[in-house]
Design a protein around this motif. Structure first.
Motif, PDB file in Angstrom:
ATOM      1  N   GLU A  79       0.651  -1.161  -0.039  1.00 54.10           N
ATOM      2  CA  GLU A  79       0.147  -0.112  -0.223  1.00 54.10           C
ATOM      3  C   GLU A  79       0.767   1.258   0.026  1.00 54.10           C
ATOM      4  O   GLU A  79       2.167   1.225   0.424  1.00 54.10           O
ATOM      5  CB  GLU A  79      -0.963  -0.054   1.140  1.00 54.10           C
ATOM      6  N   ILE A  80       0.326   2.268  -0.308  1.00 47.29           N
ATOM      7  CA  ILE A  80       1.117   3.409  -0.509  1.00 47.29           C
ATOM      8  C   ILE A  80       1.157   4.357   0.830  1.00 47.29           C
ATOM      9  O   ILE A  80       0.298   4.361   1.699  1.00 47.29           O
ATOM     10  CB  ILE A  80       0.492   4.656  -1.754  1.00 47.29           C
ATOM     11  N   SER A  81       2.265   5.036   1.027  1.00 49.42           N
ATOM     12  CA  SER A  81       2.423   5.954   1.989  1.00 49.42           C
ATOM     13  C   SER A  81       2.307   7.583   1.816  1.00 49.42           C
ATOM     14  O   SER A  81       2.188   8.013   0.792  1.00 49.42           O
ATOM     15  CB  SER A  81       3.779   5.871   2.497  1.00 49.42           C
ATOM     16  N   LEU A  82       1.920   7.957   3.039  1.00 46.95           N
ATOM     17  CA  LEU A  82       1.620   9.457   2.684  1.00 46.95           C
ATOM     18  C   LEU A  82       2.723  10.122   2.357  1.00 46.95           C
ATOM     19  O   LEU A  82       2.802  11.279   1.411  1.00 46.95           O
ATOM     20  CB  LEU A  82       1.269  10.126   4.021  1.00 46.95           C
ATOM     21  N   SER A  83       4.048   9.862   2.619  1.00 47.94           N
ATOM     22  CA  SER A  83       5.175  10.536   2.159  1.00 47.94           C
ATOM     23  C   SER A  83       5.516  10.370   0.781  1.00 47.94           C
ATOM     24  O   SER A  83       5.842  11.465   0.172  1.00 47.94           O
ATOM     25  CB  SER A  83       6.491  10.137   3.105  1.00 47.94           C
ATOM     26  N   LYS A  84       5.289   9.371   0.168  1.00 53.09           N
ATOM     27  CA  LYS A  84       5.073   9.235  -1.217  1.00 53.09           C
ATOM     28  C   LYS A  84       4.162   9.939  -2.038  1.00 53.09           C
ATOM     29  O   LYS A  84       4.655  10.699  -3.172  1.00 53.09           O
ATOM     30  CB  LYS A  84       5.091   7.829  -1.664  1.00 53.09           C
ATOM     31  N   ILE A  85       2.996  10.293  -1.818  1.00 52.15           N
ATOM     32  CA  ILE A  85       2.171  11.042  -2.241  1.00 52.15           C
ATOM     33  C   ILE A  85       2.423  12.331  -2.068  1.00 52.15           C
ATOM     34  O   ILE A  85       2.579  13.096  -2.984  1.00 52.15           O
ATOM     35  CB  ILE A  85       0.591  11.005  -1.492  1.00 52.15           C
ATOM     36  N   ILE A  86       2.750  12.966  -0.675  1.00 54.77           N
ATOM     37  CA  ILE A  86       3.231  14.370  -0.697  1.00 54.77           C
ATOM     38  C   ILE A  86       4.446  14.543  -1.514  1.00 54.77           C
ATOM     39  O   ILE A  86       4.502  15.920  -2.027  1.00 54.77           O
ATOM     40  CB  ILE A  86       3.141  14.712   0.961  1.00 54.77           C
ATOM     41  N   SER A  87       5.453  13.752  -1.619  1.00 51.46           N
ATOM     42  CA  SER A  87       6.766  14.287  -2.370  1.00 51.46           C
ATOM     43  C   SER A  87       6.415  14.279  -3.648  1.00 51.46           C
ATOM     44  O   SER A  87       7.120  14.851  -4.344  1.00 51.46           O
ATOM     45  CB  SER A  87       7.906  13.259  -1.808  1.00 51.46           C
TER      46      SER A  87
END
Length: 376
Positions: A79-87
């Motif tokens: 699953e995806i992480s918030l840090s990956k989305i935001i960066s």
């Protein structure tokens, strides 16, 4: 607390020049040439003189709970992480299930969407997966749209793909009509997100639905439409009939800049052919698997799709294809916001959500991200 962004070069995505932006709560309160506030107010001031300020990016197709599984249990992607989305500059995304509706469920999908919302970004989902009949959350498509806040449409339903359930015309008409009614009742998009494979019939069944029903062509959002020159002609014809198409930015291998299946090149070719950019969006297919099959359809390997490719392709539109930034930004801001009926997203505009990305003026690199007025 108020936040005041000073001296920003603003693309709304339309180029607005240098502006000040006042943010209160989660909203943009004011967007004018200059703002001076009472010194007694508690205000965070951000000097954006070195930045281009643009709307937060919208990614309409992300496997937020992970994807894959075509090569067995060990090939399920994480699953995806918030840090990956935001960066990656993404402040709004839509979660999908894809191929696997056995080890992953609508309960997983909605729980992950709620988690990302708690972390400060906007997250929606589609109901269903590649396969028909649709496995919904409540037991009915209409009820999912009406009663589940996060659900805004149906998908991704697979056509022209050996992994799909090979839907008939009647099945797709019924599904699409339920999505439309659910959207009307809930004031949501109610669109059907269509995974388009490499089968010879491509999107013919979507045209058949429109021809054999009262359903509008805008009820569909076919994705993975960037599949070479022949597919681009189909895209042009679909758009000329009022349809919308979505290009996938992730790929199992790096594409040459002249490859017509590369989203930035595909967009430029369509624009040169007079196609309306307002009917085109980009999405990443993030965390989905990018499986490879041999000529007999046997699985031979996979890579994992990356949400970071979303803005990389937009940068390539500007740097490699000479598409103006204010035009290129449309495919990840105002266009998907319009397709998905996200009324307060996709623009830097008064009373809109304060979703903002700060780009380096010289390199267009992402330097800072705000979601709903909060620096993340």
């Amino acid at each position: 607390m108020l936040t005041l962004i000073k001296n920003a070069t603003v693309y709304s995505p339309k180029a607005l020049g240098e502006k000040d932006i006042l943010i209160g709560g989660e909203k943009i309160l004011e967007l004018v040439d200059s703002i001076e506030l009472n010194s007694n107010l508690k205000v965070e001031i951000i000097d954006a003189e070195d930045y281009i300020v643009v709307p937060g990016f919208i990614d309409s197709h992300v496997h937020i709970t992970g994807g894959g599984g075509e090569g067995g249990y060990s090939t399920r992607t994480p699953e995806i992480s918030l840090s990956k989305i935001i960066s990656s500059g993404i402040t709004t995304l839509v979660g999908v299930l894809g191929t696997d509706n056995a080890t992953r469920s609508m309960q997983n999908l909605i729980a992950k969407a709620k988690a990302l919302k708690q972390e400060g970004i906007s997250c929606y989902t589609y109901t269903g997966s590649y396969h028909l009949p649709v496995k919904t959350f409540t037991g009915r498509i209409i009820d999912d749209l009406v009663f589940i806040e996060e659900i805004i449409g149906v998908g991704e339903v697979a056509i022209s793909d050996h992994r799909g359930s090979q839907p008939t015309l009647e099945e797709l008409i019924r599904l699409t009509s339920e999505a439309r009614v659910g959207g009307i009742l809930s004031k949501k998009a109610g669109i059907v997100n269509i995974h388009v494979g490499r089968g010879e019939k491509f999107i013919q069944i979507l045209l058949d639905v429109v021809e054999n029903s009262e359903l509008p062509i805008t009820q569909f959002l076919p994705t993975h439409m960037n599949k070479g020159e022949k597919a681009l002609q189909t895209c042009k014809n679909f758009i000329e009939q009022g349809g919308r198409v979505d290009f996938t930015t992730s790929s199992s291998k790096k594409k040459d800049k002249e490859d017509p299946s590369k989203p930035s090149k595909a967009l430029n070719l369509l624009l040169e052919d007079g196609v309306n950019i307002d009917n085109i969006s980009f999405s990443s297919d993030g965390q989905g698997s990018l499986p490879q099959f041999d000529e007999k359809g046997n699985y031979i390997g996979l890579t994992v799709a990356d949400v970071g490719t979303l803005f990389e392709e937009v940068k390539d539109c500007v740097i490699q294809e000479d598409i103006p930034l204010e035009e290129a930004l449309k495919v990840i801001t105002i266009n998907p916001a319009n397709f998905l009926k996200l009324e307060n997203k996709g623009q830097i505009k008064e009373n809109f959500d304060a979703d903002i990305v700060f780009l380096d003026k010289s390199t267009l690199e992402i330097k800072k991200v705000m979601a709903k007025g909060r620096t993340i």
